[in-house]
Structures are given as C-alpha cells and as structure tokens.
Design a protein around this motif. Structure first.
Motif, PDB file in Angstrom:
ATOM      1  N   LYS A  17      24.679  71.772  28.438  1.00 44.84           N
ATOM      2  CA  LYS A  17      25.142  72.805  28.899  1.00 44.84           C
ATOM      3  C   LYS A  17      26.247  72.305  30.052  1.00 44.84           C
ATOM      4  O   LYS A  17      25.937  71.570  31.073  1.00 44.84           O
ATOM      5  CB  LYS A  17      24.140  73.740  29.338  1.00 44.84           C
ATOM      6  CG  LYS A  17      24.576  75.112  29.562  1.00 44.84           C
ATOM      7  CD  LYS A  17      23.406  76.135  29.787  1.00 44.84           C
ATOM      8  CE  LYS A  17      23.782  77.651  29.716  1.00 44.84           C
ATOM      9  NZ  LYS A  17      22.697  78.454  30.085  1.00 44.84           N
ATOM     10  N   GLN A  96      23.212  72.730  25.480  1.00 44.67           N
ATOM     11  CA  GLN A  96      23.959  73.751  24.952  1.00 44.67           C
ATOM     12  C   GLN A  96      23.106  74.445  23.842  1.00 44.67           C
ATOM     13  O   GLN A  96      22.252  73.965  23.054  1.00 44.67           O
ATOM     14  CB  GLN A  96      25.372  73.534  24.436  1.00 44.67           C
ATOM     15  CG  GLN A  96      25.295  72.651  23.137  1.00 44.67           C
ATOM     16  CD  GLN A  96      26.437  72.378  22.408  1.00 44.67           C
ATOM     17  OE1 GLN A  96      26.623  71.035  21.981  1.00 44.67           O
ATOM     18  NE2 GLN A  96      27.417  73.400  22.036  1.00 44.67           N
ATOM     19  N   ASP A 151      28.560  77.547  25.614  1.00 47.79           N
ATOM     20  CA  ASP A 151      27.101  77.625  26.324  1.00 47.79           C
ATOM     21  C   ASP A 151      26.366  78.691  25.670  1.00 47.79           C
ATOM     22  O   ASP A 151      25.151  78.728  25.503  1.00 47.79           O
ATOM     23  CB  ASP A 151      27.058  77.494  27.594  1.00 47.79           C
ATOM     24  CG  ASP A 151      27.371  76.162  28.310  1.00 47.79           C
ATOM     25  OD1 ASP A 151      27.397  75.070  27.568  1.00 47.79           O
ATOM     26  OD2 ASP A 151      27.614  76.055  29.315  1.00 47.79           O
TER      27      ASP A 151
END
Length: 151
Positions: A17, A96, A151
């Motif tokens: 992320k 993510q 994300d």
C-alpha cells in the motif's frame, strides 16, 4: 470414483500500500520465505517467491481444492500480520487491496521463475507501475488506469 487431474501454474503479483512502509532489503528473504510457507500451508505448491521492497511475485501451482481469491487473501492477510512482528517500522504495514494473477504455460514456467529471481536487476530499468501495466497489456486485461495500483 473419478479422479480430478489438473496442474495450473499461476504468477501472482501484488504491491505494498502506498501509505505503508516498504519491506527493507534485510527482511525481503524472510518475507519471501514466509509467503512460500503460506502458499504450501494453504495446499498449493510454491515454486518461487521474489520481488523488491514494494511488491511481491509468486509462482505456484494452484491446488485443485483452492481458488485464487482465497489463496491471495490468505497470503496477504497472514504475511501482513507476520511482518508487523518483525520490527516497529512495520506497525502500519499493509498490502494494496488489489492484485493480479496470470496463468503460466508449462513451457514458460522456467522463464517466469528467472524473471522473478532477477527482480532487483529488472527494476533498475523499469518501475513497478510500468512492469504491472506491461503484464496487463501482455495478457489483454482491460483496466481503468484510474484504479490500477490504487490502494
């Protein structure tokens, strides 16, 4: 009783992320090893795990009793939980939400393994975003650029 015979090779890719710390070089090998153990524990057969600090590549054989989304969910959930125990810098680590999975022909497995092994060298010339988009184009996957790697 009929026997189900299958051998489906997968190449899985996912990214850290953007608000998360990247995986430090000194922790990469342990992270890759841990992910490989997770793949095997889930019932699939890991062939190779690699990548650099911001993303992971996994080459594995999918179990005939497993589905892709569950496999990736378990890998990401458990590895995220595990890395938080390594060092305080990973307190807010997260992957993510998305991922990419590609099928790999038996004749191309060795080529994909070499590609995964040589990630550090490869990414001296190409960003992860470029690599990811190239895979999507190569496999003719339709995507909306606004959401790729979000994300």
């Amino acid at each position: 009783m009929a026997q189900s015979l299958c051998k489906i090779y997968l190449h899985i890719i996912f990214h850290v992320k953007t608000t998360s710390p990247q995986i430090a070089n000194e922790h990469l090998e342990r992270m890759h090893s841990y992910i490989g153990q997770l793949v095997n524990t889930i019932g699939c057969n890991v062939i190779r795990v690699g990548g650099i600090g911001d993303h992971v590549h996994i080459v594995c054989v999918l179990s005939r009793n497993e589905n892709v989304s569950h496999l990736v969910e378990e890998i990401k959930r458990n590895s995220s939980r595990w890395i938080k125990t390594l060092a305080p810098i990973y307190e807010h680590f997260a992957w993510q939400s998305g991922y990419a999975v590609f099928s790999v022909s038996q004749s191309q497995v060795d080529k994909v393994i070499d590609y995964v092994v040589n990630q550090a060298e490869h990414h001296k010339k190409q960003s992860f975003r470029e690599e990811y988009l190239n895979f999507l184009r190569l496999y003719n996957i339709e995507y909306d650029d606004r959401y790729v790697l979000s994300d």
